[in-house]
Write an enzyme that holds these catalytic residues in place. Structure first.
Site, PDB file in Angstrom:
ATOM      1  N   THR A 102       8.327   5.605  -4.165  1.00 15.10           N
ATOM      2  CA  THR A 102       7.231   6.266  -4.885  1.00 15.10           C
ATOM      3  C   THR A 102       7.295   7.786  -4.745  1.00 15.10           C
ATOM      4  O   THR A 102       7.824   8.310  -3.755  1.00 15.10           O
ATOM      5  CB  THR A 102       5.883   5.764  -4.315  1.00 15.10           C
ATOM      6  OG1 THR A 102       4.828   6.540  -4.877  1.00 15.10           O
ATOM      7  CG2 THR A 102       5.818   5.897  -2.791  1.00 15.10           C
ATOM      8  N   ASP A 103       6.691   8.477  -5.702  1.00 12.45           N
ATOM      9  CA  ASP A 103       6.593   9.942  -5.608  1.00 12.45           C
ATOM     10  C   ASP A 103       5.614  10.368  -4.513  1.00 12.45           C
ATOM     11  O   ASP A 103       5.603  11.530  -4.092  1.00 12.45           O
ATOM     12  CB  ASP A 103       6.183  10.553  -6.961  1.00 12.45           C
ATOM     13  CG  ASP A 103       4.872  10.020  -7.536  1.00 12.45           C
ATOM     14  OD1 ASP A 103       4.208   9.203  -6.865  1.00 12.45           O
ATOM     15  OD2 ASP A 103       4.511  10.424  -8.659  1.00 12.45           O
ATOM     16  N   GLU A 104       4.782   9.416  -4.024  1.00 14.03           N
ATOM     17  CA  GLU A 104       3.774   9.786  -3.020  1.00 14.03           C
ATOM     18  C   GLU A 104       4.408  10.245  -1.713  1.00 14.03           C
ATOM     19  O   GLU A 104       3.740  10.892  -0.900  1.00 14.03           O
ATOM     20  CB  GLU A 104       2.827   8.612  -2.737  1.00 14.03           C
ATOM     21  CG  GLU A 104       2.123   8.146  -3.975  1.00 14.03           C
ATOM     22  CD  GLU A 104       0.789   7.470  -3.714  1.00 14.03           C
ATOM     23  OE1 GLU A 104       0.288   7.509  -2.579  1.00 14.03           O
ATOM     24  OE2 GLU A 104       0.257   6.899  -4.677  1.00 14.03           O
ATOM     25  N   TYR A 157      -0.127   4.339   3.251  1.00 20.40           N
ATOM     26  CA  TYR A 157       0.810   3.743   2.280  1.00 20.40           C
ATOM     27  C   TYR A 157       2.021   4.649   2.077  1.00 20.40           C
ATOM     28  O   TYR A 157       3.175   4.212   2.178  1.00 20.40           O
ATOM     29  CB  TYR A 157       0.099   3.506   0.943  1.00 20.40           C
ATOM     30  CG  TYR A 157       1.068   3.297  -0.219  1.00 20.40           C
ATOM     31  CD1 TYR A 157       1.811   2.122  -0.329  1.00 20.40           C
ATOM     32  CD2 TYR A 157       1.249   4.279  -1.192  1.00 20.40           C
ATOM     33  CE1 TYR A 157       2.716   1.938  -1.376  1.00 20.40           C
ATOM     34  CE2 TYR A 157       2.141   4.105  -2.237  1.00 20.40           C
ATOM     35  CZ  TYR A 157       2.870   2.930  -2.328  1.00 20.40           C
ATOM     36  OH  TYR A 157       3.763   2.762  -3.356  1.00 20.40           O
ATOM     37  N   LYS A 204       6.032   4.001   2.951  1.00 24.80           N
ATOM     38  CA  LYS A 204       7.123   4.059   1.961  1.00 24.80           C
ATOM     39  C   LYS A 204       8.142   5.131   2.384  1.00 24.80           C
ATOM     40  O   LYS A 204       9.348   4.947   2.243  1.00 24.80           O
ATOM     41  CB  LYS A 204       6.582   4.361   0.561  1.00 24.80           C
ATOM     42  CG  LYS A 204       5.720   3.261  -0.049  1.00 24.80           C
ATOM     43  CD  LYS A 204       6.455   1.956  -0.303  1.00 24.80           C
ATOM     44  CE  LYS A 204       7.460   2.021  -1.435  1.00 24.80           C
ATOM     45  NZ  LYS A 204       8.010   0.679  -1.772  1.00 24.80           N
TER      46      LYS A 204
END
Ligand code: NAD
Ligand code: DAU
Length: 377
Positions: A133-135, A159, A163
């Site tokens: 993810t970009d997060e 989260y 990741k």
């Protein structure tokens, strides 16, 4: 021809990927493993399982013995790893499952794949795609350049941290053991089969049911919306043609703040009710059923802790190396998504009638309403 293991294949992106993969590479054999958590749904895969065009295994990626047995039985040469706990608010409420699945589960899968591919001398022709993810890159200011593959990791939620950890594990397996892995970091997906806990389906379903539309904070947070069909096309492209050890960012080229996204959903529903008089009888609690604007349901509530302000993806590496450039116009994509939820009411009712209600009470019950507002276009 490859035998492909898709982890988390009963989730939102997983189900869409199974269908996209069958269309793009019909001679590959697909095996889905999914633990069937609250986020999973087999409805769209059931016909494929029944006609045996895919195999489905209910199982946990943390179960090393099961994973090894599956590798020995099927001799996978492709792994598309999507299994994860994926909802940021749930990671704030209860982070432990995120570490278990996203970090340790990824480790178990990596190790099983590596052991099998080494023993079976399949390392050269195999690929492990880790869907991230970009997060992991943290939050951008409004004027900052978009995330590139070289952006530093600065995760802000449990989260995102889980990741990020899994990305680091994959990278270390490439560098240390020669694991043939690739990583993708993508922006927010939307489209068919997305669980109603996520922003877009939640707002569509709440509007249809005449419930408040809870926008966190002042709604100025920006996401780069990627239609799931474009994402799946890019994932297949990366696993088949990407360079081993590389990371590819995948974005939608559709940056919008949450106020605008919710406003667009409201207007799209209002127009759908005008075009189809039957909708008023099906959804009598929706303001549009009595000629009112769905925007009247918008309510600004206490912000998400650690809420990242903006994500934006620079996808030039994917485009220049692999020619991946599938673009879905956002208004068009939202229009199709609203109509998908209108056409699949039994699908989301099955979810919203169950334990989902308890989650809604827990996540939204404690938030105070800052302002209820009829947001203008
Ligand atoms: P999802 O929550 O809809 O689906 C995840 C699936 O994984 C579910 O079917 C769940 O049952 C399964 N799963 C969870 N724990 C498992 C375990 N221990 N063993 C086996 N299966 C397990 O998530 P999604 O939105 O489809 O996301 C898929 C992947 O893409 C995730 O890795 C997520 O981090 C990543 N991602 C998602 C988005 C997005 O906008 N949805 C954006 C960027 C990255
Ligand atoms: O950026 C990729 C990420 O996108 C993925 O890695 C995650 O798995 C996925 O869940 C998604 O994370 P977000 O937190 O961005 O998505 P979510 O749909 O939860 O929220 C989108 C935006 O909308 C975010 O700014 C928070 C806001 N929001 C969300 C909900 C559920 C609200 O304002 N109200 C809500 O009720």
């Amino acid at each position: 021809m490859h035998t492909v293991l898709i982890t988390g294949g009963a989730g939102f992106i997983g189900q869409n990927l199974v269908h996209a993969w069958r269309d793009a590479r019909p001679s590959d054999r697909l095996v889905v493993i999914d633990a069937m958590t609250y986020a999973a749904n087999l409805r769209s895969l059931e016909p494929l399982i029944a006609e045996r065009s895919i195999a489905f295994v209910r199982g946990d990626i943390n179960d090393a013995a099961l994973i090894r047995a599956l590798f020995d039985e099927h001799r996978f040469t492709r792994v598309a790893h999507l299994a994860a706990e994926s909802h940021v608010d749930r990671s704030i409420d209860d982070p432990e499952a995120f570490l278990q699945t996203n970090v340790l589960g990824t480790f178990t899968l990596l190790k099983s794949a590596l052991d099998h591919w080494r023993e079976a001398a399949l390392l050269d022709r195999s690929r492990f795609l880790h869907v991230s993810t970009d997060e992991v890159y943290g939050s951008l200011g409004l004027d900052d350049p978009a995330f590139t593959e070289a952006s530093p990791y600065r995760p802000n939620s449990p989260y995102a941290a889980s990741k990020a950890s899994s990305d680091h594990l994959v990278r270390s397996f490439v560098a240390t053991y020669g694991m043939p892995a690739l990583i993708t970091n993508c922006s927010n997906n939307y489209g068919p089969y997305q669980h109603p806990e996520k922003l877009i389906p939640l707002m569509i379903i709440h509007a249809l049911e005449g419930k408040p539309l809870p926008i966190y904070g002042d709604g100025s947070n920006v996401r780069d919306w990627l239609h799931v069909s474009a994402h799946c096309e890019a994932l297949i492209n990366v696993i088949e043609r990407g360079r081993v050890g590389e990371t590819y960012n995948i974005g939608g080229g559709n940056e919008r703040n949450n106020r605008d996204v919710v406003g667009l959903i409201c207007d799209t529903i209002d127009r759908a009710f005008v075009a189809d008089s039957g909708l008023s009888a099906r959804f009598p609690a929706c303001p549009a059923a009595s000629g009112k604007a769905c925007r009247s349901l918008i309510s600004f509530v206490t912000d998400r802790p650690g809420h990242d302000h903006r994500y934006a993806i620079d996808a030039r590496k994917l485009e220049s190396e692999l020619g991946s450039r599938s673009h879905v116009d956002f208004s068009d994509g939202i229009g199709r998504t609203v109509h998908w939820y209108l056409d699949h009411e039994p699908w989301w009712r099955d979810i919203t009638s169950g334990a989902y209600e308890a989650w809604i009470d827990r996540n939204y019950g404690a938030r105070s309403v800052i302002q209820a507002k009829n947001l203008r276009a």
